[in-house]
Design an enzyme around this catalytic site. Structure first.
Site, PDB file in Angstrom:
ATOM      1  N   ASP A  75       0.872  -1.165   0.000  1.00 57.94           N
ATOM      2  CA  ASP A  75       0.000   0.000   0.000  1.00 57.94           C
ATOM      3  C   ASP A  75       0.913   1.220   0.000  1.00 57.94           C
ATOM      4  O   ASP A  75       1.567   1.510   1.007  1.00 57.94           O
ATOM      5  CB  ASP A  75      -0.897  -0.018   1.238  1.00 57.94           C
ATOM      6  CG  ASP A  75      -1.798   1.208   1.343  1.00 57.94           C
ATOM      7  OD1 ASP A  75      -1.688   2.122   0.500  1.00 57.94           O
ATOM      8  OD2 ASP A  75      -2.607   1.254   2.292  1.00 57.94           O
ATOM      9  N   ASN A  98       4.276   4.664 -10.451  1.00 57.02           N
ATOM     10  CA  ASN A  98       3.113   4.592 -11.329  1.00 57.02           C
ATOM     11  C   ASN A  98       1.770   4.500 -10.618  1.00 57.02           C
ATOM     12  O   ASN A  98       0.751   4.854 -11.202  1.00 57.02           O
ATOM     13  CB  ASN A  98       3.293   3.366 -12.247  1.00 57.02           C
ATOM     14  CG  ASN A  98       2.045   2.999 -13.000  1.00 57.02           C
ATOM     15  OD1 ASN A  98       1.613   3.699 -13.901  1.00 57.02           O
ATOM     16  ND2 ASN A  98       1.434   1.873 -12.623  1.00 57.02           N
ATOM     17  N   TYR A 140      -7.893  14.579  -8.981  1.00 56.60           N
ATOM     18  CA  TYR A 140      -6.917  13.947  -9.866  1.00 56.60           C
ATOM     19  C   TYR A 140      -6.020  14.998 -10.519  1.00 56.60           C
ATOM     20  O   TYR A 140      -4.785  14.869 -10.522  1.00 56.60           O
ATOM     21  CB  TYR A 140      -7.648  13.141 -10.934  1.00 56.60           C
ATOM     22  CG  TYR A 140      -6.741  12.361 -11.857  1.00 56.60           C
ATOM     23  CD1 TYR A 140      -6.144  11.185 -11.431  1.00 56.60           C
ATOM     24  CD2 TYR A 140      -6.486  12.801 -13.157  1.00 56.60           C
ATOM     25  CE1 TYR A 140      -5.316  10.455 -12.278  1.00 56.60           C
ATOM     26  CE2 TYR A 140      -5.660  12.082 -14.006  1.00 56.60           C
ATOM     27  CZ  TYR A 140      -5.077  10.910 -13.561  1.00 56.60           C
ATOM     28  OH  TYR A 140      -4.253  10.204 -14.401  1.00 56.60           O
TER      29      TYR A 140
END
Length: 257
Positions: A67, A94, A162
């Site tokens: 995590d 990523n 985002y």
């Protein structure tokens, strides 16, 4: 020139259980890189490892469920790399999440924090741990490639969390580039637009546009992104692709926002 010798051809790929992370992991493995695959879902990581095993130049692969929002888990990931690999040549940073596509005024604070935790804090924690390892190893140096997004440059409607985090990743990339110079640590960023993955499946059915309409958008093969990451990864450390944008040619990006 500081080339990536065999001892340095070790890589960590986060978010390696699907999508861009999986495509990049398979491409790196086919080029002979020894990989550590990180992500939340062990079963998905194992599937990536099976795909790698089927490649002609299958390299050694380790699977470490992680995590990236947990500092202890990230510390354990890179400690395992230090112990099993001895050195680290590449981090492909990523792991990421879109979060809910809702109007800004309806975004719950908990959802905002969830996106920030993965996309920004997770990217920082992994970069920090990789930086420490690359600085301490002998010879020093390595490369970090952050996965930005075309949203690091222009927003989509209803994507405040985002978009904000991906803009912040650009700042992280620049700071890593500057702070890494004395230690031979290069950092670049790849901004990706409409690669065909599970996360972008809705692009082909219709997504909101800046003019208020909803339209399907073209996509590209994730393998095209992976080949770009491989090119960035295999440059000598004296050279760096600072920023690269790879996108579906006909996506409505130029003029967006």
């Amino acid at each position: 020139m500081t080339t990536q010798g065999e001892g340095a051809r070790t890589a960590v790929v986060t978010g390696a259980g699907s999508g861009i992370g999986r495509a990049v992991a398979v491409e790196l493995a086919a080029a002979g890189w020894r990989l550590t695959l990180a992500g939340r879902r062990a079963a998905q990581l194992e599937e990536t490892a099976r795909l790698i095993a089927a490649t002609p130049r299958a390299a050694e692969v380790a699977v470490v469920p992680t995590d990236v929002t947990d500092p202890d888990a990230v510390g354990a990931l890179f400690a395992s790399v230090r112990e099993s690999r001895g050195s680290l040549g590449l981090l492909f940073n990523n792991a990421g999440t879109f979060g809910p596509a809702v109007p800004l005024e309806d975004l719950p604070a908990a959802e905002w924090r969830g996106v920030v935790d993965v996309n920004l804090t997770g990217a920082f924690l992994c970069a920090q741990a990789a930086f420490r390892l690359m600085k301490d190893q002998r010879p020093q140096g390595g490369r970090i490639i952050n996965n930005g997004s075309v949203s690091a440059q222009v927003p989509r409607p209803g994507s405040v969390a985002y978009t904000a985090t991906k803009h912040a990743v650009t700042g992280l990339t620049k700071s890593l580039s500057l702070d890494g110079r004395p230690y031979g640590i290069a950092c670049g960023q790849i901004d990706i637009g409409n690669a065909a993955t599970e996360m972008t499946a809705r692009m082909q059915t219709g997504v909101p546009q800046a003019d208020g309409t909803t339209k399907a958008e073209p996509v590209m093969d994730a393998a095209d992104v992976a080949r770009t990451v491989l090119h960035m990864a295999e440059l000598p450390l004296e050279a760096n692709v600072q920023f690269a944008t790879v996108m579906a040619t006909a996506m409505p990006y130029i003029g967006r926002g």
